[in-house]
Design a protein around this motif. Structure first.
Motif, PDB file in Angstrom:
ATOM      1  N   PRO A 145      67.263  67.950  33.950  1.00  0.00           N
ATOM      2  CA  PRO A 145      67.082  69.118  33.092  1.00  0.00           C
ATOM      3  C   PRO A 145      68.351  69.962  33.103  1.00  0.00           C
ATOM      4  CG  PRO A 145      65.320  68.920  34.724  1.00  0.00           C
ATOM      5  CD  PRO A 145      66.340  67.882  35.060  1.00  0.00           C
ATOM      6  N   ALA A 146      68.639  70.560  31.969  1.00  0.00           N
ATOM      7  CA  ALA A 146      69.859  71.364  31.877  1.00  0.00           C
ATOM      8  C   ALA A 146      69.768  72.566  32.792  1.00  0.00           C
ATOM      9  CB  ALA A 146      70.066  71.815  30.450  1.00  0.00           C
ATOM     10  N   MET A 147      70.885  72.859  33.463  1.00  0.00           N
ATOM     11  CA  MET A 147      70.923  74.008  34.364  1.00  0.00           C
ATOM     12  C   MET A 147      70.662  75.299  33.599  1.00  0.00           C
ATOM     13  SD  MET A 147      71.636  74.632  37.576  1.00  0.00           S
ATOM     14  CE  MET A 147      72.892  73.639  38.366  1.00  0.00           C
ATOM     15  N   LEU A 148      71.102  75.323  32.359  1.00  0.00           N
ATOM     16  CA  LEU A 148      70.951  76.542  31.569  1.00  0.00           C
ATOM     17  C   LEU A 148      69.828  76.389  30.549  1.00  0.00           C
ATOM     18  CD1 LEU A 148      74.715  77.369  31.094  1.00  0.00           C
ATOM     19  CD2 LEU A 148      73.107  78.439  32.649  1.00  0.00           C
ATOM     20  N   GLY A 149      68.881  75.560  30.838  1.00  0.00           N
ATOM     21  CA  GLY A 149      67.763  75.344  29.915  1.00  0.00           C
ATOM     22  C   GLY A 149      67.003  76.616  29.620  1.00  0.00           C
ATOM     23  N   TRP A 150      67.069  77.560  30.564  1.00  0.00           N
ATOM     24  CA  TRP A 150      66.303  78.796  30.378  1.00  0.00           C
ATOM     25  C   TRP A 150      66.803  79.582  29.170  1.00  0.00           C
ATOM     26  CZ3 TRP A 150      68.519  83.596  30.317  1.00  0.00           C
ATOM     27  CH2 TRP A 150      69.830  83.692  30.766  1.00  0.00           C
ATOM     28  N   ILE A 151      68.056  79.317  28.759  1.00  0.00           N
ATOM     29  CA  ILE A 151      68.621  80.076  27.640  1.00  0.00           C
ATOM     30  C   ILE A 151      67.815  79.832  26.360  1.00  0.00           C
ATOM     31  CG2 ILE A 151      70.691  80.229  26.165  1.00  0.00           C
ATOM     32  CD1 ILE A 151      72.367  80.132  28.619  1.00  0.00           C
ATOM     33  N   LYS A 152      67.010  78.792  26.372  1.00  0.00           N
ATOM     34  CA  LYS A 152      66.138  78.558  25.207  1.00  0.00           C
ATOM     35  C   LYS A 152      65.272  79.767  24.894  1.00  0.00           C
ATOM     36  CE  LYS A 152      64.642  74.694  26.873  1.00  0.00           C
ATOM     37  NZ  LYS A 152      63.939  73.464  27.185  1.00  0.00           N
ATOM     38  N   VAL A 153      64.989  80.561  25.903  1.00  0.00           N
ATOM     39  CA  VAL A 153      64.127  81.728  25.624  1.00  0.00           C
ATOM     40  C   VAL A 153      64.790  82.679  24.632  1.00  0.00           C
ATOM     41  CG1 VAL A 153      63.003  81.617  27.884  1.00  0.00           C
ATOM     42  CG2 VAL A 153      64.926  83.185  27.559  1.00  0.00           C
ATOM     43  N   THR A 154      66.114  82.619  24.542  1.00  0.00           N
ATOM     44  CA  THR A 154      66.783  83.525  23.591  1.00  0.00           C
ATOM     45  C   THR A 154      66.689  83.006  22.161  1.00  0.00           C
ATOM     46  OG1 THR A 154      68.953  82.468  23.795  1.00  0.00           O
ATOM     47  CG2 THR A 154      68.449  84.232  25.359  1.00  0.00           C
ATOM     48  N   PHE A 155      66.121  81.832  21.992  1.00  0.00           N
ATOM     49  CA  PHE A 155      65.964  81.270  20.655  1.00  0.00           C
ATOM     50  C   PHE A 155      64.515  81.306  20.189  1.00  0.00           C
ATOM     51  CE2 PHE A 155      69.969  79.613  22.024  1.00  0.00           C
ATOM     52  CZ  PHE A 155      70.735  79.539  20.869  1.00  0.00           C
TER      53      PHE A 155
END
Lengths: 173, 608
Positions: B111-121
């Motif tokens: 899983p991408a380390m920065l997968g959480w950034i999806k919340v900004t989309f």
């Protein structure tokens, strides 16, 4: 701030072997609960301190339903007398701690109920319950696509095409 | 298609610009039927009409988005306070990071380390919350993005102290000078710096760690390549510019010339210096002891390989708050260090010695003397009362043929230290050149009268399986004769099969030739005195094949689970029931587990 109404001693037993509180929910249900159980709530604790300062006991009106309030009381009853690290602002470690098994079962409710519980916990300043609810919500959306997140939490894509393609800009208007 | 215009539409009527849906529908839909008539449009009029329709579409889209925004504002999740939403996003980020680090996926598919950034989309509200929360961005600045991405994250972190993590050593990224430059530029506001990669550019790293880092709390530099990654700290440089007052945790791999004299080490809580191999220039023991003496808050100390050079020093370093000491290295170096350390008797010890054939009996005796001194440091022969002691003897077993003199000497020392009931956890393992597992165990048994007060015994897979050696009755008797207080036993396949026979048997049978199945409890002895491992409460089996045939009973072949069940029942009848059986990665059928549940509580990972 909640509305506080005076109550007479026949409604709320006074100083004795067990001190009781009268909580009134938004649907006007009167719930009597031991003060000790609700001591996990900083909000309630502050209210009680206020009572002691004025030597008057009051009912505490709360802005959420009895259904939600009962869930919160159930949580507080379960952890009555336990020290929970998250309730201690000085000791709580940053980052993620595992969801306690009992909490997982306790929070196995529908999405809206979960959101109502976390709001109530936030209002009552019960940090450990806020933390458990937040973890439960985080677990619902982690690893999901944006579309799945929207579906799970009932929100719509309201970006303009420009906003959608420039994620670094704040959205206004 | 012929479009007739009765009246030319205004190019930009007010409702087109409106984001208000009611205005839009009144303006757009209410008059729509009147808009176009039967007259053929000129080319220009057609273009204007098209532009008008396009503007209408855009307006409709804006109104649509506006409605969605209103819908979102009413969604229950949007009613949560911003700080809770921030916390949820932060937990998602933490969980995704943890998931990545522990994931079983191949590196490229993790899983991408920065997968959480999806919340900004997800929606505008969520994006605004995330962008308005510097702590979210500061918590993990990725160095593997393009530099513009990294800069954007740093900018969003605003004034919050940042964490740099570079953990993609197995994902094919190389640490490069641009990354080093990025860290260097921001070191003054960095709280955590954690680098973990395969190929190292020592110059880049050194340039980072000689600069002041006033907010730095944690410095981890971990390398994956054992041989090429040794780097030396320059003798004329100042570690972190002598300006890292917040530094509490240091983990360094393979950095020789460690600056023991640096004053930034004084407030450390945890210091871990790990070398993959000994180097030619280990630190001087005096320097190490002097530095340790100044680290008043030190709780965790790890020194692996390249231990300080033995010296005839009478100095002792007192580390009053030490919780755990992890020392690995040559036998003589381990002993030398232990002899000069004074730690609380609650500290746990993880000791792994490399003992080669070159080590003389004197060296061995010297070690055990130091070890005993360490355990009984007040000279009163008072053992560490409750410490967990993990004794991982490593290649000490490589002595190969048991040396009677050594064993005799070795037995004397630890016995006094542990005879008063210290709770000890023993982990036996060998990794290197022990050719004979039996003599390996003999050595262990000889050394470890520690077993007499052991609470937990872990026999790692490499000691009981990897060399093809299968434990026999004699070996278990060796354990059973000593380990009367053992409560937890962890073992795996090659040792477990014979073990199951012993569970219900007497422990004082001394001959390996004895037929265990014919042994009976001796008259006159209570169960607790006569049973093999009488205090045993929990047995943890890993990688045991329950399908294996363990014995023949007449024509029938008894399988492991049948034998185990019978033995556990016999043990229960003898008054010493096993309370828990843990099965990890065992080859076992669910039906068999259910059968065993009739006699013991089972914690099974569900693998068949």
């Amino acid at each position: 701030m909640p509305t506080i109404v005076s109550v007479d001693d026949s409604t709320v037993p006074g100083e004795g072997s067990s001190r009781l509180l009268l909580l009134v929910s938004s649907d006007n249900k009167h719930i009597v609960v031991e003060e000790d159980i609700m001591s996990r709530s900083r909000f309630i604790s502050k209210q009680v301190e206020g009572f002691e300062a004025t030597s008057q006991r009051h009912a505490i009106l709360l802005p959420f339903s009895s259904f939600v309030l009962n869930k919160v009381i159930e949580y507080c009853s379960h952890y009555r007398g336990y020290y929970l690290l998250e309730d201690d602002p000085d000791a709580a470690p940053p980052g993620r701690s595992p969801v306690r098994e009992w909490d997982q079962e306790f929070l196995d409710v529908d999405r809206n109920m979960l959101l109502r519980i976390i709001k109530a916990a936030h209002y009552l300043e019960i940090k450990s319950l806020v933390g458990s609810c937040a973890r439960a919500i985080a677990d619902m959306i982690r690893g999901k696509t944006t579309e799945e997140m929207r579906e799970i939490l009932g929100v719509e894509n309201d970006f303009t095409p420009e906003e959608e393609h420039s994620p670094s800009s704040k959205c206004t208007g | 298609m012929t479009i007739i215009a009765r009246s030319a539409p205004s190019p930009h009527p007010s409702w087109i610009q409106s984001a208000n849906p009611e205005t839009f529908w009144d303006g757009a839909v209410g008059s729509r039927a009147m808009r176009y008539g039967g007259t053929a449009l000129s080319h220009r009029a057609l273009a204007e009409a098209q532009a008008g329709v396009k503007a209408e579409l855009a307006a409709m889209h804006r109104a649509f988005l506006s409605l969605r925004t209103k819908h979102n504002a009413l969604a229950p999740i949007s009613r949560l306070p911003v700080e809770i939403m921030t916390r949820i996003f932060s937990l998602v980020a933490c969980a995704e990071r943890a998931g990545r680090l522990t994931a079983q996926h191949p590196p490229r598919k993790r899983p991408a380390m920065l997968g959480w950034i999806k919340v900004t989309f997800v929606c505008r509200h969520w994006r605004n919350i995330a962008l308005g929360s510097p702590s979210l961005w500061a918590a993990n600045i990725s160095l593997t993005l393009r530099s513009s991405g990294t800069k954007a994250m740093i900018a969003r972190a605003k004034a919050v102290p940042i964490t740099f993590e570079f953990l993609d050593r197995d994902a094919g990224f190389d640490f490069n000078s641009i990354m080093a430059q990025c860290i260097t530029q921001n070191l003054s506001r960095t709280k955590v710096l954690r680098l973990d990669w395969i190929h190292i550019h020592p110059g880049s790293i050194l340039d980072v760690i000689i600069r002041p880092a006033p907010l730095l709390d944690t410095l981890d530099i971990v390398v994956g390549s054992p041989r090429k990654s040794i780097f030396a700290f320059p003798s004329n440089a100042r570690f972190l510019g002598d300006d890292a007052p917040q530094l509490r945790h240091v983990l360094l791999h393979n950095m020789i010339n460690f600056p023991w004299a640096s004053k930034v080490l004084q407030h450390l809580v945890s210091l871990r210096l790990i070398y993959f191999q000994a180097t030619k220039s280990p630190a001087r023991l005096e320097d190490v002891l002097m530095a340790l003496q100044k680290m008043k808050s030190l709780q965790y100390l790890t020194l692996q390989n390249n231990l300080p050079q033995p010296a005839d020093s009478s100095t002792t370093a007192r580390v009053p708050h030490l919780v755990h000491l992890d020392v690995r290295g040559r036998l003589s170096s381990c002993g030398n260090l232990l002899r000069h350390l004074e730690v609380p008797n609650t500290a746990s010890l993880d000791l792994e010695m490399d003992c080669s054939l070159d080590d003389s009996n004197d060296a061995l005796e010297s070690f055990f003397s130091a070890f005993n001194t360490f355990l009984c440091r007040d000279g009163q022969s008072t053992p560490i009362p409750t410490s967990d002691l993990f004794l991982q003897c490593g290649a000490a077993a490589g002595v190969g043929t048991p040396n009677p003199n050594f064993i005799a000497r070795a037995k004397r020392s630890p016995t006094t230290a542990t005879s008063a009931g210290a709770e000890i956890n023993l982990l036996f393992s060998h990794r290197t050149n022990a050719e004979d597992g039996w003599s390996n165990l003999s050595f262990m048994m000889a050394v470890c009268d520690l077993l007499s007060s052991a609470h937990t015994l872990t026999l790692s897979a490499d000691i009981v399986g990897d060399d093809g050696h299968e434990w026999d009755v004699g070996e278990w008797l060796g354990v059973g004769q000593r380990a009367a207080s053992l409560q937890i036993l962890r073992t795996s396949d090659k040792a477990a099969r014979v073990l199951c026979f012993g569970l219900s048997l007497c422990r004082d049978a001394r001959s390996a030739e004895t037929d265990w199945r014919d042994m009976v409890k001796r008259p006159g002895l209570g169960a607790s005195e006569s049973l093999f491992l009488p205090a045993l409460e929990c047995l943890e089996l890993c990688d045991v094949n329950f399908h294996a045939t363990v014995t023949k009973k007449g024509a029938a072949q008894l399988r492991f689970h049948e034998e185990m069940k019978a033995r556990l029942m016999a043990r229960a009848r003898a008054g010493a029931p096993l309370k828990k059986l843990v099965l990890r990665e065992c080859h076992v059928d669910k039906a068999w587990v259910d059968e065993l549940r009739e006699v013991v509580v089972i914690d099974w990972d569900g693998r068949e």
